[in-house]
Design an enzyme around this catalytic site. Structure first.
Site, PDB file in Angstrom:
ATOM      1  N   CYS A 153       0.826  -1.228   0.000  1.00 60.50           N
ATOM      2  CA  CYS A 153       0.000   0.000   0.000  1.00 60.50           C
ATOM      3  C   CYS A 153       0.851   1.264   0.000  1.00 60.50           C
ATOM      4  CB  CYS A 153      -0.936   0.000   1.199  1.00 60.50           C
ATOM      5  SG  CYS A 153      -1.975  -1.448   1.256  1.00 60.50           S
ATOM      6  N   HIS A 206      -4.051   6.573   4.435  1.00 60.46           N
ATOM      7  CA  HIS A 206      -4.324   5.371   3.651  1.00 60.46           C
ATOM      8  C   HIS A 206      -5.727   4.856   3.973  1.00 60.46           C
ATOM      9  CE1 HIS A 206      -4.010   1.592   1.711  1.00 60.46           C
ATOM     10  NE2 HIS A 206      -3.881   0.892   2.823  1.00 60.46           N
ATOM     11  N   ASN A 225     -10.182  -0.731   0.054  1.00 59.95           N
ATOM     12  CA  ASN A 225      -8.735  -0.508   0.108  1.00 59.95           C
ATOM     13  C   ASN A 225      -8.137  -0.845  -1.262  1.00 59.95           C
ATOM     14  OD1 ASN A 225      -5.990  -0.633   0.523  1.00 59.95           O
ATOM     15  ND2 ASN A 225      -6.098  -1.889   2.373  1.00 59.95           N
TER      16      ASN A 225
END
Ligand code: UT7
Length: 330
Positions: A116, A257, A287
């Site tokens: 990520c 995030h 996500n």
């Protein structure tokens, strides 16, 4: 002469197909209510391979928007980086195929894997090349089709992820105020097992007798990752503030995030940031790993939630494990 990097354009690329929480109820033991209350996610986008939606096509959409907003031509690019754990292919890299598709003949290009954190790692590398004077303009993309890497029978992970891409164009500037002010990146391989894809590569290639396709999927210790994500994003955010002798109050906007609304809320609460000063789209996209930060940046900018002159702090956390934060002034 000192050089700095200024972000002059952003873009996003999302698949058309929307998968709602309800859609999961037909094949795993879950509910819309559980997913919404435990994660904040209502729906996510899933790439349709039959329609040509892949990591590369989403990257292309995001890149073209970012290039257009930046007002440059693809030939102006000296570097293209794509952060992804779901690349189009290992060879050629997604970045090389993107370079071909854009006609960015003056750019060298490569993919990087930092889960990520891929976009932030890429942004920092591009920033270093620009500051050193090696290149003038760079394109950094975070792009994923995590739908190809989730175990659709594992209810604790498959509901979390979505597909998408975001991109930013950076260019050389001599103005140190409207620039990437500083970035902190971190890794901790000792905790790599907490969020991993363990089979399918050199440690256990598909032709080995002990290869199991189910291990070639995302596996996560959710609650350990949750705690680390909050702690590490908060620490990294404080570090970039310290680096610039700034406090939370000096920052106009925050992008965390997008993994779980509760992680975002805990980061904001710990740092004493009102949620109105953050961008949230985890409800719509889930996500999207390396793509979450650039998609948020693009949406916030186009919605005028951030504007030239604003200080924006972005923080990330990803598998493997990787994390970091950056402070930019638009
Ligand atoms: O981008 C990288 C970073 N990734 C993340 O940051 C993700 C971090 N982790 C999380 O977001 C959360 O840990 C999860 C959303 C994955 C899980 O939430 P949780 O509150 O930590 O739940 P849990 O794992 O402690 O599980 C609680 C219960 C369990 O049942 P039992 O053992 O108590 O009977 C799970 O089996 O919830 C169950 N559960 C589900 N129930 C319905 C897990 N997933 C589901 C589901 N639907 N989809």
């Amino acid at each position: 002469m000192s050089y700095y990097s200024r972000i002059i354009g952003t873009g996003k690329g999302l698949p058309e197909t929307v998968m709602t929480n309800k859609d999961f109820e037909s094949f795993i033991d879950t509910s819309d209510e559980w997913i919404r209350t435990r994660t904040g996610i209502s729906e996510r986008r899933i790439a349709n391979y039959e329609k040509g939606e892949t990591t590369l096509s989403l990257s292309r959409l995001a890149a073209l928007q970012a290039i257009e907003k930046a007002g440059i031509s693809p030939q102006d690019l000296g570097l293209i980086i794509v952060g992804s754990v779901t690349p189009e292919s290992v060879m050629p890299t997604t970045a090389n195929s993107l370079q071909r598709d854009l006609g960015a003949v003056n750019a060298f290009s490569f993919d990087l894997q930092a889960a990520c954190s891929g976009f932030l790692y890429g942004l920092s590398i591009a920033d270093q090349y620009i500051r050193s004077g090696t290149i003038k303009t760079a394109l950094v993309v975070g792009a994923e089709t995590l739908s190809t890497l989730v175990n659709w029978q594992d209810r604790s992970t498959c509901i979390l992820f979505g597909d998408g891409a975001g991109a930013a164009v950076l260019t050389r500037s001599e103005d140190k105020t409207h620039a990437i002010l500083s970035t902190r990146l971190y890794s901790d391989g000792t905790r790599g097992d907490l969020l991993k894809v363990s089979h399918g590569y050199a440690a256990c290639p598909p032709w080995r007798a002990d290869y199991r396709p189910s291990e070639h999927k995302i596996q996560m210790q959710g609650s350990d990752i949750f705690k680390l994500a909050v702690r590490n994003m908060v620490e990294a955010s404080n570090k970039v503030l310290e680096d610039n002798q700034l406090t939370i109050k000096d920052v106009d906007f925050f992008i965390f995030h997008q993994a779980n609304i509760r992680i975002i809320e805990m980061c904001a609460k710990t740092l004493n940031v009102p949620l109105e000063k953050t961008w949230i789209n985890v409800d719509k996209y889930g996500n999207t790993s390396a793509a979450t930060l650039p998609i948020c940046l693009d949406e916030a900018w186009r919605a005028n939630a951030i504007k030239p002159g604003d200080k924006v702090l972005m923080a990330t956390f990803g598998g493997g494990i990787t994390w970091g934060a950056t402070l930019i002034q638009l």
